[in-house]
Scaffold this active site. Structure first.
Site, PDB file in Angstrom:
ATOM      1  N   HIS A  91      -5.625  -2.786   1.231  1.00 11.83           N
ATOM      2  CA  HIS A  91      -5.268  -2.084  -0.019  1.00 11.83           C
ATOM      3  C   HIS A  91      -4.561  -0.811   0.402  1.00 11.83           C
ATOM      4  CE1 HIS A  91      -8.118  -4.595  -2.424  1.00 11.83           C
ATOM      5  NE2 HIS A  91      -8.716  -4.681  -1.236  1.00 11.83           N
TER       6      HIS A  91
ATOM      7  N   HIS B 101      -9.822 -11.733  -4.682  1.00 14.30           N
ATOM      8  CA  HIS B 101     -11.092 -11.375  -4.037  1.00 14.30           C
ATOM      9  C   HIS B 101     -12.180 -12.256  -4.654  1.00 14.30           C
ATOM     10  CE1 HIS B 101      -8.981  -7.856  -2.643  1.00 14.30           C
ATOM     11  NE2 HIS B 101     -10.066  -7.302  -2.136  1.00 14.30           N
TER      12      HIS B 101
ATOM     13  N   GLU C 144     -17.260 -11.711  -2.110  1.00 10.01           N
ATOM     14  CA  GLU C 144     -17.550 -10.521  -1.282  1.00 10.01           C
ATOM     15  C   GLU C 144     -18.993 -10.115  -1.596  1.00 10.01           C
ATOM     16  OE1 GLU C 144     -15.258  -7.049  -2.381  1.00 10.01           O
ATOM     17  OE2 GLU C 144     -15.763  -5.955  -0.527  1.00 10.01           O
TER      18      GLU C 144
HETATM   19  N1  ADE Z   1     -10.500  -2.525  -3.866  1.00  8.91           N
HETATM   20  C1  ADE Z   1     -10.365  -1.888  -2.695  1.00  8.91           C
HETATM   21  N2  ADE Z   1     -11.190  -2.418  -1.784  1.00  8.91           N
HETATM   22  C2  ADE Z   1     -11.868  -3.431  -2.385  1.00  8.91           C
HETATM   23  C3  ADE Z   1     -12.844  -4.349  -1.978  1.00  8.91           C
HETATM   24  N3  ADE Z   1     -13.344  -4.353  -0.730  1.00  8.91           N
HETATM   25  N4  ADE Z   1     -13.324  -5.218  -2.883  1.00  8.91           N
HETATM   26  C4  ADE Z   1     -12.851  -5.221  -4.134  1.00  8.91           C
HETATM   27  N5  ADE Z   1     -11.921  -4.378  -4.569  1.00  8.91           N
HETATM   28  C5  ADE Z   1     -11.423  -3.483  -3.696  1.00  8.91           C
HETATM   29 ZN    ZN Z   2     -10.198  -5.945  -0.544  1.00  7.13          ZN
END
Ligand code: ADE
Ligand code: ZN
Length: 354
Positions: free
Chosen positions: A35, A213, A216
């Site tokens: 990012h 994403h 996670e």
């Molecule tokens: N935005 C920046 N880093 C992130 C992450 N690890 N997971 C989700 N959104 C994000």
């Molecule tokens: Zn990310």
């Protein structure tokens, strides 16, 4: 004191480890999960705050670092969104991108596919044209000076209403042709991907790629949802895929890459210790894993450091590292010609060190 023979053995093990870490650090590779707002180093944050007359509320970099209390994704995102407030002018966005691309180049990155969060900026009254022009000039400059290839991925913030995602997609109309893909980020749990199917469809109709994403912090069904509803071609993170055997089999069969970020997972306590990370287990089951940095200014390392630390913690072999770098280059959305060129550079790098 250790007997002489043991000293010699431990010295040569340490040397082998550091040689492998160095080998990993500069392998020709692609970065597929970073990012740009997460590359904002505290030093630059202070410089930009001064330049733009913004009071950060901290006396110096050390005080700011000390105030970071990151224990999970939510606590991190609060700090990350606050930090991004120092980015105001075209020059700020240029400097941010330029600094990242120089670091990536030093870590052997041939191709970077970089996320940005437009909603974080437009909500503060910054026009699309400001950050896009800043990114573009830095990307063009880095390509000309360093030979690094860069593409942009526009991310929708999933904690905000889907109507906001549609609005930002419309606001981006003049820049759709400067994007390689759309992505989905921010707080995961409680925000499944399904709702974003419509806006992803509009992007895919224009020929853009799709990533998201998933897995996670969220459950495996969010990964399945990203594949089914969004047409995601890569899953960003995907750590929790391991909990669902059917899903792992699907990822293997489809060759869907996971853009994993081990140092981020450690910092956000997705794993307790780097040694527990499941990247190697998933790789051994046939999943196309890659190593990336996510938000390197906050998580203690750029991509080279992620390769080196993961290699050491998981005991990755030279062949494992080459496979991961190869996966990353193959998983880019670049042309076949560019991919073939970078893969040949990877082969040359390995041959020169055999
Ligand atoms: N935005 C920046 N880093 C992130 C992450 N690890 N997971 C989700 N959104 C994000
Ligand atoms: Zn990310």
């Amino acid at each position: 004191m250790l007997p002489r023979a043991n000293v010699d053995i431990s010295i040569s093990i340490a040397r082998m480890q550091s040689t492998l870490a160095d080998f990993a650090r500069s392998l020709p590779k692609a970065e597929l999960h970073v990012h740009i707002e997460g590359t904002l180093e505290p030093e630059m944050m202070f410089d930009l705050a001064a330049r733009n007359g913004i009071d950060l509320g901290f006396t110096d970099v050390e005080a700011a670092r000390a105030a970071y209390s990151i224990t999970d994704l939510e606590s991190f995102l609060n700090i990350y969104y606050q930090g991004a407030a120092v980015l105001v002018t075209q020059r700020d966005f240029h400097d941010l991108m330029s600094a990242y691309l120089h670091k990536a180049h030093a870590d052997g990155v041939r191709r970077a596919e970089v996320f940005f969060d437009p909603q974080v900026h437009t909500v503060r009254g910054i026009d699309f044209g400001v950050f896009m022009a800043g990114f573009r000039s830095a990307i063009d400059e880095a390509e000309a000076e360093l030979g690094i290839s860069t593409a942009l991925i526009l991310c929708f913030l999933r904690h905000l209403p889907v109507a906001d995602a549609r609005d930002i997609w419309d606001a981006a109309t003049d820049y759709h042709d400067q994007l390689v893909a759309v992505g989905l980020d921010s707080s995961e749990v409680g925000h499944p991907p399904d709702a974003f199917a419509g806006v992803y469809e509009r992007a895919r109709e224009l020929g853009l790629h799709a990533v998201a994403h998933a897995g996670e912090e969220g459950p495996p069904r969010y990964i399945t949802g990203a594949l089914d509803y969004l047409g995601a071609e890569r899953i960003d993170h995907g750590v929790r895929a391991e909990e669902d055997d059917e899903l792992v089999a699907r990822l293997v069969a489809s060759g869907t890459p996971l853009t994993m970020c081990p140092l981020s997972n450690l910092a956000l306590q997705v794993v307790d210790r780097l040694e527990d990370h499941n990247l190697k287990r998933l790789m051994d089951r046939g999943v196309k894993v890659t190593i990336n940095s996510d938000d390197p200014a906050y998580f203690g390392g750029y991509i080279g450091e992620n390769y080196a630390a993961t290699s050491e913690a998981l005991g990755l072999t030279r062949d494992d590292l080459v496979t991961i770098a190869r996966n990353s280059l193959e998983a880019t959305f670049a042309s076949d010609t560019d991919k073939a060129k970078w893969l040949a550079e990877l082969d040359e790098y390995v041959a020169a060190r055999s």
